[in-house]
Design an enzyme around this catalytic site. Structure first.
Site, PDB file in Angstrom:
ATOM      1  N   GLY A 187       0.937  -0.698   0.297  1.00  0.00           N
ATOM      2  CA  GLY A 187       0.480   0.155   0.126  1.00  0.00           C
ATOM      3  C   GLY A 187       0.529   0.752  -0.100  1.00  0.00           C
ATOM      4  O   GLY A 187       1.954   1.455  -0.855  1.00  0.00           O
ATOM      5  N   SER A 188       1.046   1.787   0.785  1.00  0.00           N
ATOM      6  CA  SER A 188       1.190   3.512   0.929  1.00  0.00           C
ATOM      7  C   SER A 188       2.680   3.267   1.289  1.00  0.00           C
ATOM      8  O   SER A 188       3.656   4.065   0.928  1.00  0.00           O
ATOM      9  CB  SER A 188       0.403   4.218   1.532  1.00  0.00           C
ATOM     10  OG  SER A 188      -0.593   4.446   0.467  1.00  0.00           O
TER      11      SER A 188
END
Ligand SMILES: [Zn+2]
Length: 828
Positions: free
Chosen positions: A77-78
């Site tokens: 993800g981030s």
């Protein structure tokens, strides 16, 4: 022994044992969470290059059930963002770009000339979020990639959210744009550049950029999932995932630790280059943000971190750079809570573990109106987590429902129980009916939100409380009590300001009690003005109409006009026909409401299941001519049945309390109309008062209104007085559903739960669904019935076995349980 040497020997031992204790605690908490389906993933904790803890829990793929290992690769993800900024740093050291170059220099089609590479890395560009831009343009067959995203930006040129460098705002578009810059400047794909300059040199064999446009994936790839009915079900990449930069780097805890350790060296970039990445960025005005290049700066020079969350995945890296300690948590079961547990335990914070409770062997009526089905329901803390054929976790507490009905807790859209919570915070009058949320602030009269919330904090209650803001209360405040007249424009403006503030604090909307004197003299335009203010804030309008008898039709036209002009959802409170010669006209009224709905007016209603109402006897004088004998005679003929209407409260002469108006007339040797005038006159004196429970409706109309698909059930009840305060909901389920078979049980439950939530504008309550608050009622459909009567209005109902509010039991078989778990519920 020399004291100094002794201390030196002791210090590392203390820190060693503290770490050991923390790790033992983390391991037991992760095991606890894993056993309860609240965690699936891998964790690594390291210090100065040494792995202190490394463990994998659960599966890498819900379809194959392949076990996870420390080398399994999760979608970060981030947390991916830090790898893309590293590639930019490498390109800068190669002399191929500068941070302060305009993005346009490398991507000529990028439509914002003043945005620089640094703005992107620091999250200060003002670009809008790409999900919103892309989603409208994607067909179901499209996969979004960096090229098509850039083309969309160029074609649409959406407005910037703010001027570049003027603010900080986390935005994924910054990082998808960075990936495009990397590809353009390096002349290769982001993944090839990544392999050549980061993964290769650091020997990160399970770290790579993966996106949906790639033909195959490495065997270490982990798939996201979520639990549905206790079973892991795939919950993985979506059609936005042809794009990279903001996410879609895959890695394992082992590789993440190798990466973390490399950041202390110059294997990738110089110390001075990386130092800038973990230093807070600055706005144009010199103000520091809390973000570097792909890193949150929690404590400058001490702690930096990033979390990631993407379909199925939740990830965390926290680096305590002053101590060279690192935590990596990678999860793939759509449950992020393990991350904060690991981090908080490591940082020495205490945290309560989530508790789970299983309700087995029930017939679930979920509130949607769909048919009942056998299942078990699991509660985690204050929420419903799962529904299905579930078996208990180790040492889990269980309630056996014995085949009874489990429904969402009932929502009472029109309640006066609030005033009795002072003396009975358990709210047994309501919870014993299965009610878990009361909506107060009705009929135009309300408490300020701040004092309501402060009071619930001070004296916890067993029931959720939501409120409207009352027009009469606003009038009392700004007209200095002089309310028997129209408000001036200045007064209306003041009311609007306060109303808007209350709406911002979570008021559901505006309530009016136009039949009552404090509001009766207000002009329709005053109400419409206030309704417009309410509509602008997303609130709703609920009204005790200006008339429920002589001018009922005009009163309904008025509320429809308010809905039309203010463009606001409008709800008729306790819909009724309280006039004998109009009985039977419910069909006609429903047609009028249906017509209005066809014209786009969102009109709804609530109703309580009794032919008698409860109010001041003054409402029996529609023209407010309280001394007119002919009006009193009209009232006894048309508006109520004196022989079946009881003075439940009469302070001028307590001996008359509990007597019918006809009985009082006989005592005084006068007609019921004369007695009515007497009652009005005597109770109007200062400090005196009167309340009447007056029989005045027909069962046929109640049946018709109750069946209307937009009517939800309410009690209009209080802790004392009218029996509806203790009996309304069980009465609908026992008398109207079981005995008269007016509608299916599922329909009735819908009218007590999710329809109500919709009609009043609250979310995450009113359904049995994962993620919803665990407000629940377990009852026996064969025995449920109200017992309260006018004479004995405090009798509890039969057939309600258990009631939970926010996951805590508050009522069990005729007894309140002292778990004061009610909350203030805001408009969402
Ligand atoms: Zn009312």
């Amino acid at each position: 022994m020399n004291k100094f040497i002794f201390l030196l020997l002791l210090l590392p031992a203390i820190s060693f044992s503290q770490n050991t204790e923390k790790i033992a605690r983390i391991d037991s908490v992760l095991t606890y969470l894993y056993q309860r389906q609240l965690f699936n993933g891998t964790v690594l904790i390291g210090e100065k290059g040494k792995v202190l803890y490394k463990k994998a829990f659960g599966i890498a793929d819900p379809r194959t059930k392949t076990p996870l290992t420390a080398s399994s690769s999760f979608n970060l993800g981030s947390v991916s963002k830090q790898f893309f900024t590293m590639m930019i740093m490498i390109l800068k050291e190669q002399g191929k770009l500068n941070y302060d170059d305009a993005v346009q220099k490398y991507l000529p089609s990028f439509p914002y000339p003043t945005i620089t590479i640094r703005h992107l890395m620091n999250q200060t560009s003002g670009l809008p979020e790409y999900f919103d831009i892309a989603i409208g343009d994607l067909t179901l067959a499209d996969t979004l990639n960096n090229e098509s995203m850039l083309a969309l930006l160029a074609a649409k040129k959406p407005d910037l959210v703010f001027q570049p460098g003027s603010q900080w705002q986390y935005c994924n578009t910054n990082y998808t744009t960075l990936a495009s810059v990397i590809e353009k400047v390096s002349g290769t794909t982001a993944d090839q550049f990544f392999q050549q300059h980061i993964a290769g040199p650091l020997k990160l064999s399970n770290t790579y950029i993966y996106n949906l446009e790639m033909k195959s994936y490495p065997p270490s790839r982990v798939f996201g999932f979520s639990y549905e009915k206790g079973i892991p079900v795939l919950n993985d990449l979506v059609r936005l995932d042809g794009i990279v930069g903001d996410g879609n780097v895959y890695s394992s805890v082992e590789d993440m630790y190798a990466w973390d350790q490399a950041l202390y060296t110059e294997k990738l970039v110089k110390h001075s280059t990386f130092k800038e990445a973990i230093t807070t960025g600055k706005l144009n005005n010199g103000e520091a943000t809390q973000y570097g290049f792909g890193w949150f700066i929690n404590a400058p020079d001490k702690t930096v971190s990033h979390t990631g969350g993407w379909v199925g995945f939740a990830t965390l890296i926290t680096r305590y750079i002053d101590k060279n300690q690192t935590i990596v948590v990678l999860t793939n079961s759509s449950d992020a809570r393990a991350m904060s547990y690991v981090r908080k335990i490591w940082e020495g914070e205490s945290i309560p573990l989530p508790t789970t409770h299983l309700i087995t062997n029930v017939n679930v009526i979920d509130g949607s109106g769909l048919a009942a089905f056998p299942a078990a329901v699991r509660i985690v803390d204050d929420r419903i987590s799962d529904i299905g054929s579930l078996t208990p976790f180790p040492n889990e507490s269980v309630t056996n429902g014995n085949g009874k009905i489990l429904a969402p807790g009932f929502i009472d859209s029109h309640s006066h129980h609030g005033s009795g919570l002072d003396t009975d915070p358990s709210a047994i009058a309501a919870t014993s009916q299965g009610i878990t949320t009361i909506v107060i602030g009705q009929d135009g009269s309300s408490e300020p939100i701040d004092s309501l919330r402060a009071w619930i904090r001070k004296t916890p209650v067993s029931i959720n409380v939501a409120t409207y803001t009352g027009q009469s209360t606003l009038r009392e405040i700004f007209m200095q009590g002089d309310v028997l007249r129209k408000a001036t424009d200045v007064e209306i403006d003041s009311m609007k300001v306060l109303l808007a503030m209350e709406l911002d604090k979570g008021s559901l909307g505006l309530s009016t009690g136009l039949e009552y004197e404090a509001a009766f003299y207000s002009s329709p335009s005053e109400v419409i003005e206030l309704a417009k203010t309410t509509a602008a804030k997303g609130g709703r309008y609920i009204s005790h109409l200006r008339s429920e008898d002589v001018s009922l039709e005009e009163a309904i036209s008025e509320i429809l006009e308010i809905g039309r002009q203010a463009k606001i959802p409008v709800q008729i409170s306790h819909i009724k026909i309280a006039m004998r010669s109009k009985w039977g006209s419910s069909d006609k009224i429903i047609r009028q409401l249906e017509d209005a709905r066809l014209q786009g007016i969102n009109i709804t209603a609530d109703i309580y299941p009794y032919t008698m109402w409860n109010s001041t006897p003054r409402v029996l004088f529609p023209n407010k001519d309280f001394e007119s004998l002919s009006s009193a005679e009209f009232a006894t003929r048309e508006l109520f049945d004196p022989a079946a209407s009881v003075m439940v409260r009469y302070t001028p002469n307590k001996a008359w309390q509990g007597k019918t108006v006809s009985e009082i007339a006989a005592i005084n040797q006068e007609t019921p109309a004369q007695s009515l005038l007497r009652i009005i006159r005597e109770s109007a004196a200062p400090d005196e008062g009167a309340t009447i429970v007056a029989t005045s409706m027909s069962e046929t109309d109640i049946n018709n209104f109750l069946k209307w698909p937009y009517t939800n059930v309410c009690s209009d009840g209080a802790m004392k007085g009218h029996p509806r305060g203790h009996g309304a909901f069980p009465r609908v389920l026992g008398r109207y559903v079981r005995e008269q078979q007016l509608m299916p049980l599922e329909t009735a439950i819908h009218k007590m739960t999710s329809l109500t939530a919709e009609n009043i504008g609250i979310q995450q309550r009113g359904l049995i669904a994962p993620g919803y608050f665990a407000d629940l009622v377990l009852f026996d459909p064969e025995t449920i019935i109200d017992n309260a009567t006018v004479e004995n209005s405090g009798l509890l109902s039969t057939g309600v076995h258990y009631v939970w509010v926010n996951g805590k039991l508050v009522y069990q078989d005729q007894k309140a349980i002292a778990n004061f778990s009610g909350r203030f519920v805001k408009r969402m």
